[in-house]
Design a protein around this motif. Structure first.
Motif: not given
Lengths: 249, 249
Positions: B126, A9-10, A86-89, B121-124
């Protein structure tokens, strides 16, 4: 060599799109940088189900790569997440057959597009939904969307810059639902051309506003000319939601 | 001269806090810049209900300023929103008595703090919630929160840097609820000291993890020493939710 498939996810808002480009911050660039660290400086190419544009998000993008490292599948996510911004998981990792290909094996994709219809702008949605504060006729939009379902030549609904010759695609589902102050568009199809979802959404919004009537959609498809469809909706509302590799639909 | 009261929201992630600072991007700085444009280069000072730190958000911050412009209340929001960055939204404007003061007249404030408890973690989220992927005992946290309700000296629960002498505050409500994969902490009180909500949340999370027992809370309050309470939870989960100017509670 192991072939590793990951579901990722990003948040696309701070990326110049998925695909690697010189001197730009891209999702692929970050993935390959993380893999290079894991592989002691050795380059590992990453293959995705397809690109996403700058500002477009992914909830379920699929990638694959090959690695000689003997990391168990469940440790890959932890190792990669610790090296990624952190923007990519990375949220699911699986070892797959060496014949699996994230792009060539795609059976269908699901995209979602969110429109925030509140009157005043919402700072918390600015990167995550398109703000369209005008009255919309949901029924007209649903009628129009039904004309898009099926197998069609989508030349009118893709960027004029599209280089692909074969513009015939099958759209299996379009759903438009209202959920707490937002409109959610859901598209499932066997493939999508460049900007296709955004042009369909832009056109459907113009149908909702009364600029285009639902009855015009078949004629727009017939024209096979981008200039007949509506505007391209902006990137921030778009999410690559899921990629299907088996015929589950 | 008109005194104008506005309710505003902002995504604090890209700001160095609310309060104006030289060479920093702040919410107050953006508001005063927009007002300066509207007033043809003349400075208009903005007063808020209180500051928020870098990374902290607001859903219902209240500000006031004075203006000689005869703009009807309903046009102010449109005029200001057009001059402000997307991260700030003015969503209610009202002309008030010249005696109204956004800070001095505060009767109570509501803060909310969101904790994302998912494993990965959830990029949305953060920038919008604190990721705390550990098991939590909700009942213990609720028990501990009850010890914080009421009128207490909150010295143990404010930053050691706090310069205010009177650290007695009344907390009227604390609610901790689970909502779709997130934990929401809701605090209503007559005033909050520097970092107070974040230290209460950090402490309650340590109660939830079993590091601190609910029975220790009264003793921590008694100590009047910051070092006895738990960690300061990070800013991104915190929202100034509402400011009350009349006794509605």
């Amino acid at each position: 060599m192991q072939r590793i498939k990951c579901i990722i996810a990003y948040d696309g808002s701070q990326f110049s799109g998925y695909q690697i480009q010189p001197n730009k911050r891209t999702v692929q660039g970050e993935l390959e940088k993380a893999l290079m660290k894991l592989h002691k400086g050795e380059m590992t190419k990453v293959y995705a189900s397809g690109r996403t544009d700058a500002g477009v998000h992914a909830k379920g993008q699929v990638i694959h790569f090959d690695s000689a490292l003997s990391i168990p599948a469940e440790r890959w996510a932890v190792a990669l997440n610790s090296l990624l911004p952190d923007e990519i998981a990375i949220f699911e990792v699986e070892q797959v057959e060496p014949s699996f290909h994230a792009r060539f094996d795609v059976e269908a994709k699901e995209y979602r597009y969110f429109v925030y219809t509140g009157k005043l702008r919402d700072p918390f949605q600015r990167n995550f939904a398109y703000h369209y504060p005008y009255p919309l006729n949901l029924q007209a939009m649903q009628e129009a969307s039904e004309c898009l379902i099926g197998t069609h030549d989508f030349t009118s609904f893709c960027s004029a810059k599209t280089e692909v010759e074969d513009r015939i695609r099958e759209i299996r589902e379009i759903e438009i639902v209202e959920t707490d102050g937002r409109l959610m568009f859901r598209f499932v199809g066997n493939g999508f051309l460049y900007n296709m979802v955004r042009i369909m959404v832009g056109t459907l919004l113009q149908v909702g506003s009364g600029d285009i009537s639902p009855q015009e959609i078949p004629a727009i498809l017939e024209k096979k000319d981008r200039t007949y469809a509506g505007k391209t909706a902006p990137p921030q509302g778009l999410y690559l939601w899921q990629v299907y590799y088996e015929k589950k639909l």
